[in-house]
Structure formats: C-alpha cells, structure tokens
Design an enzyme around this catalytic site. Structure first.
Site, PDB file in Angstrom:
ATOM      1  N   LYS A  34      33.423  30.750 -31.699  1.00  0.00           N
ATOM      2  CA  LYS A  34      34.439  31.365 -30.854  1.00  0.00           C
ATOM      3  C   LYS A  34      34.025  32.761 -30.397  1.00  0.00           C
ATOM      4  CE  LYS A  34      38.130  28.719 -33.042  1.00  0.00           C
ATOM      5  NZ  LYS A  34      37.914  27.616 -32.162  1.00  0.00           N
ATOM      6  N   CYS A  35      32.791  32.888 -30.012  1.00  0.00           N
ATOM      7  CA  CYS A  35      32.199  34.164 -29.617  1.00  0.00           C
ATOM      8  C   CYS A  35      31.866  34.113 -28.127  1.00  0.00           C
ATOM      9  CB  CYS A  35      30.924  34.376 -30.453  1.00  0.00           C
ATOM     10  SG  CYS A  35      29.945  35.818 -30.026  1.00  0.00           S
TER      11      CYS A  35
END
Length: 159
Positions: A34-35
């Site tokens: 989730k970057c």
C-alpha cells in the site's frame, strides 16, 4: 563476510538460507502493498522474467515499518502480489528493515552501503544489488525505478 551467512523465513513459512543463492546476482528489495512505490512490483517482475535464466534472482522482503503500508498477513501479501502484479520471484515473511528490531540481513546491508545522508533505510522499495560473491554492489533509493538499474544488473551478471 557476505549475505550468505543469513537466513530468512519465506512467505510460506519455511526457513531459507541465503547460501542457497550463492553464485547468483541478487536484487534484495523491502516491499509494501500500500505504498506509492508499489507499482514497482511490475518493473521488478519484468526484470526477474528477463534475467532469471541468467542466475539472477529478486528477493522481496515485505515490511510494515513505514506508515503501516504493509498491514496484511503473509497470505494477503502473497495474493496481492500475484493477483495485481504476477509476482513469481521469491517473497519472504514480513520483517523489520531498520531500527533495533531490524532483521540481521538488513542491518548488514545498511552497514555495507549508505544511502543519502545515512545508512538507514528511509522507505519501502530500497533496493540492494548483490554480486555473485554475496557482497553489495550498489544501493538504490526507493524512487529509483527497477528499469533504470537494468544496465547494472546486466553488468553484474556478466562478471
């Protein structure tokens, strides 16, 4: 000393000695699902497919140390990487990559190569290119796209 003295748990829970990769060129990457840099999985997978038959491996190490960007379980991480990016390169269990609780491999990598202003890993998708001898050739910042280091990988493979 080289990376071959370390081991780590694979994403499926098996202990894996890095000595199993002796003689190969490696790209070790701390990852997160989730970057903002998560789309780099696509470029990493492309490099892996292109060079895996030339004694090249990518080793992915998920970490949740940066703004909770890897909150899922090992099963969640594995499914996310496979479904969204077709990842087939070896992935390992979630670890810490910096600080007092850092996995020994990442403590070693940080000591062997410094980043901008310090040797501490600052974010997800920091990459370490490892030569066939198990030593660090180069370190790449998180924003360095995988395709921009292809020439370095080719050079390491030819050595």
């Amino acid at each position: 000393m080289s990376i071959y003295r370390f081991s780590a748990e694979t994403i499926t829970g098996e202990e894996k000695s890095l000595q199993d990769y002796q003689g190969k060129v490696l790209l070790i990457v701390n990852t997160a699902s989730k970057c903002g840099f998560t789309p780099q999985f696509e470029g990493l997978q492309h490099l892996y497919e292109k060079y895996k038959d030339s004694d090249f491996k990518i080793l992915g190490f998920p970490s949740n140390q940066f703004m909770n960007q890897e909150p899922g379980s090992e099963e969640d991480i594995q499914e996310f990487c496979k479904v969204n990016y077709g990842v087939t390169f070896p992935m390992f269990s979630k670890i810490n990559v910096r600080g007092k609780q850092a996995h020994p491999l990442f403590s070693y990598l940080q000591k062997q190569s410094s980043g901008l202003f310090s040797n501490q890993i600052k974010w997800n998708f920091t990459k370490f290119l490892i030569g066939r001898d198990g030593l660090v050739i180069n370190r790449y910042a998180p924003k360095t796209k995988p395709e921009t280091i292809e020439a370095d990988i080719q050079k390491a493979i030819q050595q």
